[in-house]
Write a protein that holds these residues in place. Sequence first.
Motif, PDB file in Angstrom:
ATOM      1  N   VAL A  63      60.268  42.091  64.571  1.00  0.00           N
ATOM      2  CA  VAL A  63      60.543  41.463  65.605  1.00  0.00           C
ATOM      3  C   VAL A  63      60.436  40.341  65.921  1.00  0.00           C
ATOM      4  O   VAL A  63      61.753  39.524  65.650  1.00  0.00           O
ATOM      5  CB  VAL A  63      60.151  42.191  66.980  1.00  0.00           C
ATOM      6  N   VAL A  64      59.292  39.278  65.461  1.00  0.00           N
ATOM      7  CA  VAL A  64      59.425  38.137  65.072  1.00  0.00           C
ATOM      8  C   VAL A  64      59.773  37.804  64.399  1.00  0.00           C
ATOM      9  O   VAL A  64      60.493  36.344  64.135  1.00  0.00           O
ATOM     10  CB  VAL A  64      57.751  37.683  65.411  1.00  0.00           C
ATOM     11  N   ALA A  65      59.454  38.150  63.261  1.00  0.00           N
ATOM     12  CA  ALA A  65      60.076  38.016  61.454  1.00  0.00           C
ATOM     13  C   ALA A  65      61.714  37.799  61.952  1.00  0.00           C
ATOM     14  O   ALA A  65      62.588  36.494  61.444  1.00  0.00           O
ATOM     15  CB  ALA A  65      59.814  38.504  60.150  1.00  0.00           C
ATOM     16  N   VAL A  66      62.786  39.118  62.623  1.00  0.00           N
ATOM     17  CA  VAL A  66      63.605  39.127  62.422  1.00  0.00           C
ATOM     18  C   VAL A  66      64.476  37.629  63.447  1.00  0.00           C
ATOM     19  O   VAL A  66      65.309  37.762  63.439  1.00  0.00           O
ATOM     20  CB  VAL A  66      64.239  40.611  63.247  1.00  0.00           C
ATOM     21  N   MET A  67      63.738  37.747  64.715  1.00  0.00           N
ATOM     22  CA  MET A  67      63.395  36.590  64.953  1.00  0.00           C
ATOM     23  C   MET A  67      63.700  35.398  64.742  1.00  0.00           C
ATOM     24  O   MET A  67      65.271  34.671  64.914  1.00  0.00           O
ATOM     25  CB  MET A  67      62.940  36.834  66.603  1.00  0.00           C
ATOM     26  N   THR A  68      63.090  35.276  63.957  1.00  0.00           N
ATOM     27  CA  THR A  68      62.965  33.771  62.987  1.00  0.00           C
ATOM     28  C   THR A  68      64.311  33.920  62.274  1.00  0.00           C
ATOM     29  O   THR A  68      65.209  32.686  61.602  1.00  0.00           O
ATOM     30  CB  THR A  68      61.454  33.523  62.237  1.00  0.00           C
ATOM     31  N   VAL A  69      64.396  35.063  61.636  1.00  0.00           N
ATOM     32  CA  VAL A  69      65.856  34.870  60.383  1.00  0.00           C
ATOM     33  C   VAL A  69      67.101  34.381  61.744  1.00  0.00           C
ATOM     34  O   VAL A  69      67.616  33.537  60.684  1.00  0.00           O
ATOM     35  CB  VAL A  69      65.997  36.199  59.816  1.00  0.00           C
ATOM     36  N   VAL A  70      67.024  34.604  62.290  1.00  0.00           N
ATOM     37  CA  VAL A  70      68.294  34.527  63.064  1.00  0.00           C
ATOM     38  C   VAL A  70      68.335  33.573  63.786  1.00  0.00           C
ATOM     39  O   VAL A  70      69.529  32.027  63.207  1.00  0.00           O
ATOM     40  CB  VAL A  70      68.610  35.328  64.168  1.00  0.00           C
ATOM     41  N   ILE A  71      67.532  32.849  64.052  1.00  0.00           N
ATOM     42  CA  ILE A  71      67.099  31.650  64.897  1.00  0.00           C
ATOM     43  C   ILE A  71      67.458  30.419  63.911  1.00  0.00           C
ATOM     44  O   ILE A  71      68.767  29.334  64.345  1.00  0.00           O
ATOM     45  CB  ILE A  71      66.351  31.274  65.879  1.00  0.00           C
ATOM     46  N   GLY A  72      66.601  31.024  62.395  1.00  0.00           N
ATOM     47  CA  GLY A  72      66.522  29.786  62.038  1.00  0.00           C
ATOM     48  C   GLY A  72      68.176  29.820  60.907  1.00  0.00           C
ATOM     49  O   GLY A  72      68.359  28.742  60.332  1.00  0.00           O
ATOM     50  N   VAL A  73      69.007  30.818  60.362  1.00  0.00           N
ATOM     51  CA  VAL A  73      70.021  30.602  59.935  1.00  0.00           C
ATOM     52  C   VAL A  73      71.199  29.999  60.583  1.00  0.00           C
ATOM     53  O   VAL A  73      72.238  29.377  60.525  1.00  0.00           O
ATOM     54  CB  VAL A  73      70.591  32.158  59.856  1.00  0.00           C
ATOM     55  N   ILE A  74      70.414  29.952  61.843  1.00  0.00           N
ATOM     56  CA  ILE A  74      71.957  29.158  63.086  1.00  0.00           C
ATOM     57  C   ILE A  74      71.725  28.053  63.194  1.00  0.00           C
ATOM     58  O   ILE A  74      72.489  26.842  63.060  1.00  0.00           O
ATOM     59  CB  ILE A  74      71.616  30.201  64.231  1.00  0.00           C
ATOM     60  N   PHE A  75      70.060  27.151  63.294  1.00  0.00           N
ATOM     61  CA  PHE A  75      69.915  25.966  63.884  1.00  0.00           C
ATOM     62  C   PHE A  75      69.233  25.058  62.570  1.00  0.00           C
ATOM     63  O   PHE A  75      69.063  23.999  62.902  1.00  0.00           O
ATOM     64  CB  PHE A  75      69.140  25.743  65.262  1.00  0.00           C
ATOM     65  N   VAL A  76      68.787  26.280  61.903  1.00  0.00           N
ATOM     66  CA  VAL A  76      67.958  24.805  60.920  1.00  0.00           C
ATOM     67  C   VAL A  76      68.367  24.389  60.553  1.00  0.00           C
ATOM     68  O   VAL A  76      69.974  24.962  59.350  1.00  0.00           O
ATOM     69  CB  VAL A  76      66.223  25.592  60.066  1.00  0.00           C
ATOM     70  N   PRO A  77      68.311  23.135  60.268  1.00  0.00           N
ATOM     71  CA  PRO A  77      69.621  22.063  58.624  1.00  0.00           C
ATOM     72  C   PRO A  77      69.237  22.412  57.294  1.00  0.00           C
ATOM     73  O   PRO A  77      67.928  22.717  56.937  1.00  0.00           O
ATOM     74  CB  PRO A  77      68.728  20.745  58.777  1.00  0.00           C
ATOM     75  N   ASN A  78      70.093  22.332  56.971  1.00  0.00           N
ATOM     76  CA  ASN A  78      70.079  22.799  55.102  1.00  0.00           C
ATOM     77  C   ASN A  78      69.683  21.658  54.435  1.00  0.00           C
ATOM     78  O   ASN A  78      69.880  20.299  54.736  1.00  0.00           O
ATOM     79  CB  ASN A  78      71.605  23.964  55.213  1.00  0.00           C
ATOM     80  N   ASN A  79      69.486  21.329  52.633  1.00  0.00           N
ATOM     81  CA  ASN A  79      69.142  20.739  52.255  1.00  0.00           C
ATOM     82  C   ASN A  79      68.381  19.585  52.425  1.00  0.00           C
ATOM     83  O   ASN A  79      68.183  18.654  52.176  1.00  0.00           O
ATOM     84  CB  ASN A  79      70.187  20.346  51.637  1.00  0.00           C
ATOM     85  N   THR A  80      66.874  19.896  53.445  1.00  0.00           N
ATOM     86  CA  THR A  80      66.130  18.550  54.115  1.00  0.00           C
ATOM     87  C   THR A  80      64.964  18.195  52.512  1.00  0.00           C
ATOM     88  O   THR A  80      65.009  17.335  52.575  1.00  0.00           O
ATOM     89  CB  THR A  80      65.112  19.130  55.421  1.00  0.00           C
ATOM     90  N   HIS A  81      65.240  18.929  52.100  1.00  0.00           N
ATOM     91  CA  HIS A  81      64.766  18.413  50.328  1.00  0.00           C
ATOM     92  C   HIS A  81      65.549  17.167  49.913  1.00  0.00           C
ATOM     93  O   HIS A  81      64.461  16.773  48.887  1.00  0.00           O
ATOM     94  CB  HIS A  81      64.627  19.406  49.404  1.00  0.00           C
TER      95      HIS A  81
END
Length: 580
Positions: free
Chosen positions: A555-573
């Motif tokens: 459940v925690v892993a799926v929560m992170t996937v949903v929030i990460g896809v929407i809010f975590v920025p891309n290409n920080t590298h």
Amino acid sequence: MTRDEKRVIAASSAGTIFEWYDFYLYGSLAAIIGAQFFTAFPEATRNVFALLAFAAGFIVRPFGALVFGSLGDLVGRKYTFLMTIMIMGVSTFIVGLLPGYASWGVAAPIILIVLRMLQGLALGGEYGGAAVYVAEHAPQNRRGYYTAFIQTTATLGLLLSLIVILLVQGYVNANYPMVAVLDLAGNPVLNPDGTERMIRAFDAWGWRIPFLCSIFLLGISLYIRLQMEESPAFKKMKAEGAQSKAPLREAFGTWKNGKIALIALLGLTAGQAVVWYSGQFYALFFIQNVIKVDSFTANVLVAWSLILGTGGFLFFGSLSDKIGRKPIILGGCVLAALTYFPVFKALTHTANPALYAAQQTQVIVTADPNDCSFQFNPTGTAKFTSSCDIAKAALSKLSVNSVTEDAAPGTPATVTIEGQVIASYDGSNLSGPELAAAQTAFDTQVNAALSAAGYPMTPGDNITVARANHFFDIFTVQKLTVVVILTYLILLVTMVYGPIAAMLVELFPTRIRYSGLSLPYHIGNGWFGGLLPATAFAISAQSGNIYAGLWYAIVVAVMTVVIGVIFVPNNTHKKNIFVD
């Protein structure tokens, strides 16, 4: 990689390995330490309470992140390193000297948990500093690869602790006699047949040796840390007078930076943490306590999986420099959520086929729902005496899969095994000989019925369970298959953990970087991850299914996937972290 860059990575990684070694000794020896320090508590709750004492070190980690993160942004990365390693090394050494419950009474477990909290505080300041220090020395297009060396330190520290434990355990048990178990009055504890209960020398006193050895690692770590120079980004910021005067307020007191910390926690580190701890610590706990593989063999199998899988940190760290950190971290969470149930079932089927076959037998607990409690006992003071709780606790201890059916209100619980109905008992109104007699009668009937159903009730009944006689005794189909399964879990760990340091460093500006990344990292790993083994064990015990605790991680892993896809920025590298 230049000579100076190699020295930076070596100095940071070596000291951090030793710090993780100190911290994880307790986790590897939780069951043995629990018997030494928590003997006042019922045996059925000892494993859970020991794991919660282990988690005490995780609960305080975010507070260490606040204290040392602020110091790291104010006075520098190097001097914060020196403080954290001193606190960690001294606390670990004292654990090795601390008398058990039989000698010091309730003071012993209290002091133990205080020392665990000090370790947690130290680690709360350690990781962020190491990640920041290496990242601020790394070239922009190699940050993932360079910081991945820091990511290996947690696994290498665990591996080092396992190897030291195995070596000490093998030597002590081979050269010293078994020791009689004494009660709190100093009298020998007797087995049901009237003989004295004996334990191996390592379980009695040898477990202290790995803790005492930490004093030598402390000396080495201090020497390494004293050779380090301050990071160039911090020097540049200090020379320009751009330091934050209140890094905590700036990092978390404004929505601009506070939301980054929140996204980092829920969209990255929470999922990373549950995958990390499921793949390493919960897997070790599951093998030992649920599928009943002896501790030596379990440590050998996990150690080999760590050896085989650790290179994944560098692979995925380097890959993140090319394709980005986000898809790798979230991809690891997705794979974990999809495969945990079949993987852990395969682990049981391979490592203990007799137990797995017996678990196909239908076992039913029939009870009044109001008679059943959620048997989570964080303080060790709660008493579960209803007939339902007694029945479920007994089955959980024996790794029995069961289903629960509702009974009429006020009906005492029963356990049905292959058509044989066994009545449980209400222990709330019983005491002394009456309670002992009721418990013995119930346990005898349950054990006999389970044995008839194929459950291996004693080590002699189970000749098919995985067993290693020495560290290199893994070359059978059964043991190699277990190592492959565990290595898969480690590779999931490397996916989520390898790129996380670089990702977090890139989210925060230099002036608040140490504080900013440390708190979400340690809340994620300290609270979501560190509490996973105890939480999963309690969920499994309550549900009657040894795999049900995996739902917490999924459940925690799926929560992170949903929030990460929407809010975590891309290409920080692609970000230049020296320009804020």
